[in-house]
Design a protein around this motif. Structure first.
Motif, short mmCIF file in Angstrom:
data_model
loop_
_atom_site.label_atom_id
_atom_site.label_comp_id
_atom_site.label_asym_id
_atom_site.label_seq_id
_atom_site.Cartn_x
_atom_site.Cartn_y
_atom_site.Cartn_z
N VAL A 238 0.80 -1.17 0.17
CA VAL A 238 0.08 0.03 0.02
C VAL A 238 0.95 1.21 0.00
O VAL A 238 0.37 2.25 -0.70
CB VAL A 238 -0.97 0.15 1.16
CG1 VAL A 238 -1.99 1.49 1.43
CG2 VAL A 238 -2.20 -1.11 1.14
N GLN A 239 1.93 1.08 0.55
CA GLN A 239 2.88 2.31 0.69
C GLN A 239 3.38 2.70 -0.70
O GLN A 239 3.39 3.82 -1.18
CB GLN A 239 4.08 2.15 1.63
CG GLN A 239 4.92 3.10 1.87
CD GLN A 239 6.11 2.88 2.77
OE1 GLN A 239 6.55 1.64 3.06
NE2 GLN A 239 6.58 3.59 3.58
N ARG A 240 3.66 1.52 -1.38
CA ARG A 240 4.22 1.85 -2.98
C ARG A 240 3.03 2.25 -3.70
O ARG A 240 3.19 3.33 -4.38
CB ARG A 240 4.67 0.43 -3.31
CG ARG A 240 6.14 0.07 -2.63
CD ARG A 240 6.83 -0.91 -3.72
NE ARG A 240 6.06 -2.06 -3.90
CZ ARG A 240 5.71 -3.17 -3.50
NH1 ARG A 240 6.16 -3.51 -2.25
NH2 ARG A 240 4.72 -4.10 -4.27
N ALA A 241 1.86 1.68 -3.66
CA ALA A 241 0.65 2.10 -4.26
C ALA A 241 0.30 3.54 -4.19
O ALA A 241 -0.03 4.37 -5.18
CB ALA A 241 -0.37 1.12 -3.95
N LEU A 242 0.33 4.04 -3.02
CA LEU A 242 -0.09 5.43 -2.79
C LEU A 242 0.94 6.46 -2.88
O LEU A 242 0.77 7.69 -2.86
CB LEU A 242 -0.51 5.52 -1.51
CG LEU A 242 -1.96 4.93 -0.96
CD1 LEU A 242 -2.29 4.93 0.33
CD2 LEU A 242 -2.88 5.26 -2.12
N GLY A 243 2.28 5.88 -2.95
CA GLY A 243 3.43 6.98 -2.92
C GLY A 243 3.72 7.73 -1.82
O GLY A 243 4.21 8.83 -1.69
N VAL A 244 3.37 7.11 -0.62
CA VAL A 244 3.47 7.71 0.67
C VAL A 244 5.02 7.50 1.18
O VAL A 244 5.40 6.09 1.24
CB VAL A 244 2.58 7.70 1.69
CG1 VAL A 244 1.28 8.05 1.30
CG2 VAL A 244 2.32 6.02 2.18
N ALA A 245 5.78 8.31 2.02
CA ALA A 245 6.91 8.00 2.29
C ALA A 245 7.35 8.11 3.84
O ALA A 245 8.59 8.27 4.22
CB ALA A 245 8.06 8.77 1.30
N GLY A 246 6.51 8.68 4.45
CA GLY A 246 6.54 8.95 6.09
C GLY A 246 6.47 7.57 6.65
O GLY A 246 6.77 6.46 6.17
N PRO A 247 6.52 7.38 8.08
CA PRO A 247 6.68 6.18 8.95
C PRO A 247 5.56 5.22 8.67
O PRO A 247 4.23 5.73 8.34
CB PRO A 247 6.69 6.82 10.24
CG PRO A 247 5.96 8.03 10.09
CD PRO A 247 6.56 8.73 8.87
N ALA A 248 6.02 4.16 8.27
CA ALA A 248 4.75 2.97 8.13
C ALA A 248 5.01 1.88 8.96
O ALA A 248 6.06 1.31 9.30
CB ALA A 248 5.26 2.56 6.45
#
Length: 419
Positions: free
Chosen positions: A160-170
């Motif tokens: 999901v992180q890759r799919a949304l392009g979010v780069a904060g803490p996961a």
């Protein structure tokens, strides 16, 4: 003797900017609301010809067309495409403009200022199960069955992180059935501490053999559609779902009708690996903490979304809690008779149902409940509503999520200006 709860300060409202859920009830939040209003089940008999590896005499809440190949825009490699959980995660992201909302947050705050918290109890274990089934006997593990980003509890979150392009803490939260409720509590802390400016929260769990046979081994799986709080209840029905919400700080001067997380409470009573505390002490502590953070009393709650698994002991303990803590005319309902118990995604599905009620979708009934168990506390029989109240007004919602090991979470939702 339970130690007293430490003093808890009220929290600032956390705005819920977008939300969605996909389950057996359908794709997107409107499908969930319509199914809840209709008060009919989406459970179906488990088809052994369709799912031979899962052959059990039970009913499940399966997402339609999830057996089909991943769509062409699926952002994963060939092995990731085989994962039912990742296909479900992707399907869930496509509803209600959620991807656009998340990417708008990335544009406004920067990718490294948008965090991700995702709950799951089984993650992509279905891929590992298939690897064991395909592993040639008496040979080393073939390279084709190794996939370091899939055979891990963090697999869905990474996807999901890759799919949304979010780069904060996961972070992946895996506390059994409370997982995707607890993500809201963690998100509020991240925002309050200034670690991030926006957080995508959610939960994803897909049907798999480990969950089905694991619950059957505990004697908890019903052979018929589950019936929460019913006199004839005899166990749970397993379901699958993917749901998400986008959280940001609510700023004074914003629309006071903005739906918000206004309180959260967590506890771990550690009474038993798979049974709740007999007096519900952990669940009650979670409720007390949520109310304290919202600066509310329990009689301010209009709608209680029950964990309601349809297992004998869990329902008994939760009914007693509701009867002794909430007002006599509160509207309480359980939705697992519609979707099945979606495990690590149960909290987010209930949260979406609560947010829809705040938005005017009505107060859902307890689906699958025909005759309330007379052994449950008398006030509860009046609090548990069997039919949807389409014209009911909702100001504040409590959502219960109670997991194995005594992992308890209660979330409170309301409007920013109506606490």
């Amino acid at each position: 003797m339970t130690p007293p709860i430490r003093p808890i300060r009220p929290i600032a409202p956390v705005a819920v900017r977008a939300w969605t859920a996909t389950s057996a009830a359908g794709q997107g939040r409107s499908s969930l609301s319509k199914a809840l209003a209709a008060s009919t089940t989406a459970l179906q008999p488990l088809d052994a010809t369709r799912w031979p590896a899962w052959a059990l005499p039970t009913w499940v809440g399966a997402v339609d067309a999830l057996d089909e190949a991943a769509p062409s825009d699926f952002p994963g490699d060939r092995t990731e495409r085989t994962s039912r959980a990742l296909r479900l995660a992707w399907r869930g992201l496509q509803a209600d403009g959620f991807v656009d909302a998340a990417q708008d947050a990335v544009q406004r705050w920067g990718a490294d200022r948008v965090g991700l918290l995702l709950g799951s109890s089984a993650s992509t274990i279905g891929v590992s199960e298939q690897a064991y089934r395909d592993w040639p006997a008496d040979t080393p593990v073939p390279a084709s069955l190794r996939h370091p980003s899939l055979n891990t509890p963090h697999a869905i979150t990474g996807f999901v992180q890759r799919a949304l392009g979010v780069a904060g803490p996961a972070l992946t939260v895996s506390t059994a059935c409370s997982s995707s409720a607890k993500v809201f509590a963690s998100a509020e802390r991240w925002l309050r501490l200034g670690w991030v400016d926006a957080v995508v929260v959610g939960g994803v769990d897909a049907l798999c053999a480990s969950v089905l046979f694991g619950f059957r081994a505990l004697g908890l799986v019903s052979t018929s559609p589950c019936r929460p709080f019913d006199a004839a209840r005899d166990g749970i029905s397993i379901g699958e779902a993917a749901g998400y919400a986008l959280l940001e700080r609510w700023e004074p001067g914003e629309d006071p009708a903005t739906p918000c997380l206004i309180g959260h409470g967590e506890s771990n009573d550690a009474h038993h690996m798979s049974s709740p505390h007999p007096q519900g002490l952990g669940a009650e502590r979670a409720l007390d903490e949520a109310l304290a953070r919202a600066a509310l009393r329990a009689d301010a709650i209009d709608l209680v979304l029950l964990h309601g698994t349809a297992s004998a002991r869990n329902d008994e303990v939760e009914a007693a809690l509701v009867a002794r803590r909430y007002r006599a005319d509160v509207h309480a309902s359980a939705s697992k008779g519609l979707t099945g118990h979606t495990m690590g995604a149960a909290g987010i599905v209930q949260a979406v149902a609560g947010l829809q009620a705040l938005a005017g979708a009505g107060l859902p009934g307890s689906i699958g409940t025909h005759v309330v168990d007379a052994a449950l506390p008398a006030p509860f029989a009046q609090q548990l509503r069997l039919a949807c109240e389409r014209d009911g007004q909702v100001r504040r919602v409590a959502s219960h999520a109670f997991g194995f090991g005594g992992n308890n979470c209660v979330l409170l939702f309301g409007r920013a200006g109506g606490r």
